[in-house]
Design an enzyme around this catalytic site. Structure first.
Site, PDB file in Angstrom:
ATOM      1  N   GLU A 179      37.087 -20.435  30.673  1.00  0.00           N
ATOM      2  CA  GLU A 179      37.193 -19.111  31.300  1.00  0.00           C
ATOM      3  C   GLU A 179      37.331 -19.235  32.820  1.00  0.00           C
ATOM      4  O   GLU A 179      38.066 -18.467  33.460  1.00  0.00           O
ATOM      5  CB  GLU A 179      35.937 -18.281  30.987  1.00  0.00           C
ATOM      6  CG  GLU A 179      35.728 -17.986  29.506  1.00  0.00           C
ATOM      7  CD  GLU A 179      34.831 -19.012  28.824  1.00  0.00           C
ATOM      8  OE1 GLU A 179      34.996 -20.221  29.108  1.00  0.00           O
ATOM      9  OE2 GLU A 179      33.973 -18.616  28.023  1.00  0.00           O
ATOM     10  N   CYS A 193      29.724 -18.208  27.382  1.00  0.00           N
ATOM     11  CA  CYS A 193      28.310 -18.580  27.460  1.00  0.00           C
ATOM     12  C   CYS A 193      27.550 -17.631  28.370  1.00  0.00           C
ATOM     13  O   CYS A 193      28.103 -17.025  29.283  1.00  0.00           O
ATOM     14  CB  CYS A 193      28.171 -20.025  27.926  1.00  0.00           C
ATOM     15  SG  CYS A 193      28.833 -20.327  29.569  1.00  0.00           S
ATOM     16  N   CYS A 218      29.722 -18.070  31.898  1.00  0.00           N
ATOM     17  CA  CYS A 218      31.072 -17.508  31.941  1.00  0.00           C
ATOM     18  C   CYS A 218      31.061 -16.006  31.724  1.00  0.00           C
ATOM     19  O   CYS A 218      31.935 -15.296  32.231  1.00  0.00           O
ATOM     20  CB  CYS A 218      31.947 -18.163  30.884  1.00  0.00           C
ATOM     21  SG  CYS A 218      32.220 -19.893  31.240  1.00  0.00           S
ATOM     22  N   TRP A 234      45.531 -54.007   6.076  1.00  0.00           N
ATOM     23  CA  TRP A 234      46.872 -53.426   6.028  1.00  0.00           C
ATOM     24  C   TRP A 234      47.298 -52.916   4.655  1.00  0.00           C
ATOM     25  O   TRP A 234      48.354 -53.244   4.167  1.00  0.00           O
ATOM     26  CB  TRP A 234      47.925 -54.397   6.541  1.00  0.00           C
ATOM     27  CG  TRP A 234      47.525 -55.197   7.733  1.00  0.00           C
ATOM     28  CD1 TRP A 234      47.545 -56.554   7.829  1.00  0.00           C
ATOM     29  CD2 TRP A 234      47.056 -54.707   9.000  1.00  0.00           C
ATOM     30  NE1 TRP A 234      47.108 -56.953   9.075  1.00  0.00           N
ATOM     31  CE2 TRP A 234      46.787 -55.831   9.815  1.00  0.00           C
ATOM     32  CE3 TRP A 234      46.804 -53.442   9.521  1.00  0.00           C
ATOM     33  CZ2 TRP A 234      46.305 -55.723  11.099  1.00  0.00           C
ATOM     34  CZ3 TRP A 234      46.310 -53.335  10.812  1.00  0.00           C
ATOM     35  CH2 TRP A 234      46.082 -54.465  11.575  1.00  0.00           C
ATOM     36  N   LEU A 270      36.434 -51.437  15.362  1.00  0.00           N
ATOM     37  CA  LEU A 270      36.310 -49.969  15.372  1.00  0.00           C
ATOM     38  C   LEU A 270      36.532 -49.361  16.751  1.00  0.00           C
ATOM     39  O   LEU A 270      35.915 -48.364  17.107  1.00  0.00           O
ATOM     40  CB  LEU A 270      34.944 -49.522  14.835  1.00  0.00           C
ATOM     41  CG  LEU A 270      34.712 -49.513  13.316  1.00  0.00           C
ATOM     42  CD1 LEU A 270      35.823 -48.769  12.599  1.00  0.00           C
ATOM     43  CD2 LEU A 270      34.507 -50.876  12.728  1.00  0.00           C
ATOM     44  N   GLU A 324      33.789 -45.345   8.648  1.00  0.00           N
ATOM     45  CA  GLU A 324      34.816 -46.262   8.157  1.00  0.00           C
ATOM     46  C   GLU A 324      34.056 -47.456   7.608  1.00  0.00           C
ATOM     47  O   GLU A 324      33.644 -48.320   8.368  1.00  0.00           O
ATOM     48  CB  GLU A 324      35.735 -46.735   9.289  1.00  0.00           C
ATOM     49  CG  GLU A 324      36.647 -45.676   9.840  1.00  0.00           C
ATOM     50  CD  GLU A 324      37.695 -46.291  10.780  1.00  0.00           C
ATOM     51  OE1 GLU A 324      38.422 -47.197  10.356  1.00  0.00           O
ATOM     52  OE2 GLU A 324      37.746 -45.853  11.933  1.00  0.00           O
TER      53      GLU A 324
HETATM   54 ZN   LIG Z   1      31.025 -21.016  29.683  1.00  0.00          ZN
END
Ligand SMILES: [Zn+2]
Length: 366
Positions: free
Chosen positions: A53, A76, A85, A171, A205, A298
């Site tokens: 915002e 918020c 905001c 793979w 990873l 994973e």
């Molecule tokens: Zn905010």
């Protein structure tokens, strides 16, 4: 109403730019419209920086007065790392605020919209709510339940096998599927694996920028905030010399007490959770407490099976390669069920081609 949908779709598009960078915050976009014309837009880039915002209001300047602000999440109302905001929107004199959804954060939960209403601003909520909720599935789940949204990534042959009996598994799928997995890692707060995978596949990873297949700006954002790599290693079978540990700081969840100092000395962190085996629920709670919204698992069939049997998986991302690995090859997950009535029901939410492979997204039916 259709106009509201169109502007909200634009706001969601902006919010998605933060897919790889806003952790632990939600991805949020905002557009400001005056007399049917776009006068300001913005998105939240990363935690500690202005909310969507604020960017949009700055761009709109004086033209925000009497305009409509479209926000993908309720503005918020609390003082976090940035001022609220909702107050900024009031100060700017906007005439109407349309939110896609209420903020699930208990510190906000309707207060932002209420603050706007009490300032005489027309407020609407629930425009493209489904899409907005999907975009922040992890943030919402963490706020509502204290657990992260858990995705399990699986790669299998058409006969549902993941690796040869020997464990040889690399793979199965092609480069497009691997890029997709890289993007799944990059959007996650945590990438979690088990000792079997790390020992068998020398898995690291990590997120590799050149394999993401994203534009330079988005790639840079993703690499600035790599996911935390977590290893579930109940009996500490993975040595510190393994490529997984050499690739950077990691978190080890174990059931072996007294090992914390050795890992700390090597630049990692060890968490003792549970006796004999790692308490996976406790681990997920701890990760959520550290701000983890989305966790990508994973792992091999045993650890995925353990998560599944505890009902901890919210979504399966199943990559399918057009090949058969044969009946002696390893199954997708170890889930010892006896009767048809015990079958784990899933709902397929998406299926599409990824290069030469297919990807199915499924979620528990209940
Ligand atoms: Zn905010």
């Amino acid at each position: 109403m259709t106009t509201d949908h169109a502007w909200m779709a634009r706001a969601l598009q902006l919010a998605r730019k933060g897919l790889y960078s806003t952790h632990p915050n939600p991805r949020v976009g905002c557009v400001i419209v005056a007399d049917g014309e776009l006068v300001g837009e913005g998105w939240h880039v990363r935690a500690g920086e202005p909310h969507a915002e604020v960017h949009a209001l700055r761009q709109a300047g004086e033209r925000a007065r009497g305009a409509t602000a479209y926000v993908t999440l309720e503005p918020c109302s609390h003082y976090g790392r940035t001022p609220p905001c909702a107050e900024a929107l009031v100060k700017a004199g906007v005439g109407r605020v349309v939110a896609a959804m209420q903020d699930p954060n208990p510190q906000v939960a309707g207060n932002g919209l209420e603050l706007l209403r009490s300032a005489g601003i027309e407020v609407a909520s629930g425009v493209l709510e489904f899409e907005a909720r999907e975009l922040n599935c992890g943030f919402i789940k963490r706020m509502e339940s204290g657990l992260p949204f858990v995705r399990a990534k699986l790669a299998m042959s058409l006969d549902g096998r993941t690796a040869m009996a020997s464990g040889e598994s690399q793979w199965i799928t092609g480069p497009a599927a691997r890029a997709e997995v890289q993007r799944l890692r990059a959007r996650s707060s945590v990438v979690l694996t088990g000792a079997d995978t790390v020992l068998m596949d020398a898995a690291r990873l990590t997120v590799r920028g050149d394999e993401l297949g994203l534009d330079a700006e988005t790639t840079a954002l993703a690499l600035q905030r790599p996911p935390l790599r977590v290893l579930v290693d109940g009996r500490l079978r993975v040595p510190l010399e393994a490529p997984f540990f050499q690739a950077g700081p990691a978190l080890v969840a174990t059931a072996v007490p007294g090992c914390e100092e050795a890992y700390r000395a090597a630049g990692h962190e060890a968490l003792v959770l549970g006796q004999e085996r790692v308490d996976l629920v406790a681990l997920l709670r701890e990760l959520a407490a550290r701000g983890a919204n989305e966790v990508l698992v994973e792992a091999g069939p045993r650890l995925i099976g353990a998560f599944a049997s505890l009902g901890l998986i919210d979504e399966y991302q199943i990559f399918m390669a057009a090949k058969f690995l044969g009946s002696s090859a390893r199954p997708l997950l170890e889930l010892p069920l006896e009767r048809m009535s015990e079958a784990s029901e899933l709902k397929i939410v998406d299926i599409r081609a990824v290069g030469d492979d297919w990807k199915m997204v499924a979620r528990p039916a209940s």
